[in-house]
Motif scaffolding. Sequence first.
Motif, PDB file in Angstrom:
ATOM      1  N   VAL A  40      -7.242  -4.826  -6.831  1.00 43.97           N
ATOM      2  CA  VAL A  40      -6.780  -3.929  -5.769  1.00 43.97           C
ATOM      3  C   VAL A  40      -7.355  -2.535  -5.990  1.00 43.97           C
ATOM      4  N   LEU A  41      -8.112  -2.054  -5.012  1.00 37.04           N
ATOM      5  CA  LEU A  41      -8.678  -0.711  -5.048  1.00 37.04           C
ATOM      6  C   LEU A  41      -8.047   0.148  -3.955  1.00 37.04           C
ATOM      7  N   GLY A  42      -8.129   1.453  -4.140  1.00 36.38           N
ATOM      8  CA  GLY A  42      -7.629   2.378  -3.125  1.00 36.38           C
ATOM      9  C   GLY A  42      -7.505   3.764  -3.707  1.00 36.38           C
ATOM     10  N   GLY A  43      -7.690   4.782  -2.881  1.00 40.92           N
ATOM     11  CA  GLY A  43      -7.577   6.155  -3.342  1.00 40.92           C
ATOM     12  C   GLY A  43      -6.143   6.543  -3.630  1.00 40.92           C
ATOM     13  N   ASN A  44      -5.953   7.754  -4.121  1.00 39.15           N
ATOM     14  CA  ASN A  44      -4.603   8.254  -4.372  1.00 39.15           C
ATOM     15  C   ASN A  44      -3.820   8.293  -3.058  1.00 39.15           C
ATOM     16  N   GLY A  45      -2.589   7.774  -3.106  1.00 36.65           N
ATOM     17  CA  GLY A  45      -1.751   7.762  -1.912  1.00 36.65           C
ATOM     18  C   GLY A  45      -2.017   6.605  -0.976  1.00 36.65           C
ATOM     19  N   ILE A 208      -4.288  -3.662 -10.052  1.00 38.66           N
ATOM     20  CA  ILE A 208      -4.742  -2.371  -9.539  1.00 38.66           C
ATOM     21  C   ILE A 208      -5.707  -1.765 -10.542  1.00 38.66           C
ATOM     22  N   THR A 209      -6.823  -1.269 -10.044  1.00 39.43           N
ATOM     23  CA  THR A 209      -7.781  -0.615 -10.935  1.00 39.43           C
ATOM     24  C   THR A 209      -8.501   0.496 -10.195  1.00 39.43           C
ATOM     25  N   LEU A 222     -10.889  -9.419  -3.608  1.00 33.86           N
ATOM     26  CA  LEU A 222     -10.817  -7.966  -3.699  1.00 33.86           C
ATOM     27  C   LEU A 222     -10.126  -7.405  -2.466  1.00 33.86           C
ATOM     28  N   ILE A 223      -9.105  -6.561  -2.714  1.00 30.50           N
ATOM     29  CA  ILE A 223      -8.394  -5.889  -1.630  1.00 30.50           C
ATOM     30  C   ILE A 223      -8.621  -4.389  -1.755  1.00 30.50           C
ATOM     31  N   VAL A 224      -8.923  -3.745  -0.643  1.00 31.12           N
ATOM     32  CA  VAL A 224      -9.032  -2.291  -0.604  1.00 31.12           C
ATOM     33  C   VAL A 224      -7.938  -1.759   0.312  1.00 31.12           C
ATOM     34  N   MET A 225      -7.111  -0.835  -0.226  1.00 27.93           N
ATOM     35  CA  MET A 225      -6.008  -0.270   0.541  1.00 27.93           C
ATOM     36  C   MET A 225      -6.331   1.158   0.991  1.00 27.93           C
TER      37      MET A 225
END
Length: 260
Positions: A40-45, A208-209, A222-225
């Motif tokens: 799981v990838l994604g920026g802060n927030g 999460i990484t 792979l999931i991108v939030m």
Amino acid sequence: MDTLLKLHQATKTIPNESDLDNTILDHLDLTIRKGDFVTVLGGNGAGKSTLFNSITGTSLLTSGTVTLSGQEVTNWQEEKRAKYISRVFQDPKMGTAPRMTVAENLLLALKRGKKRYILPRKLKEQRTRFEKICESIGNGLEKHLDTPTGHLSGGQRQSLSLLMATLTQPDLLLLDEHTAALDPKTSKKLMALTDQVIEENQLTCLMITHRMEDALVYGNRLIVMENGKIKLDLNKEEKAKLTLEDLFVLFEEEQVSPGI
């Protein structure tokens, strides 16, 4: 493949100072199949930690449902879900009891999700088993069975946290940036161990990484939030076509998108 976890229209809102609801998860739909290893990838927030909190019951949803192994657990408290879900946190200090020895921590992990009774610990009976488990890591942890975990290095302590989380083979393993606090060399070793433990025990895992390399190398999905939603959901074949440059471009676009 059987569905293990399903979130339907999962929404989490938190009132802010203006008495307006701040949406952390926004009608998110997610289905995890048994045997999935999802990075799981994604920026802060983006909502990554809130997603994990909603799965474990640390924070209950405002609306929507959580189903685990066909049973709705939306309103279950964290303690009840712990029988089926294990989590390793970013901070090595959060997964272990610092004043208890390595062996005592492992013994505690054996009782995860079970009712506690006043009974003899039977620590000696488990010692040989614990030595073999720790020896398999390859970082000398087996030599510290009688050492308080507060005296271990960060890498050893996080390795112990991973062993504790997987000792009773949970239905679902959640890894919450579990290598982020470690130096690159130790992080690489722990990720190799993680992959080995997941594969050998055929575990279902969400990880999460912030390390994009790990997101590409490990897992079958792979999931991108972004903004509480799933922006991308790629299977193994689609993920294999991605490069680091593709991910960098994706996150650059996220930073310049309107309203962000």
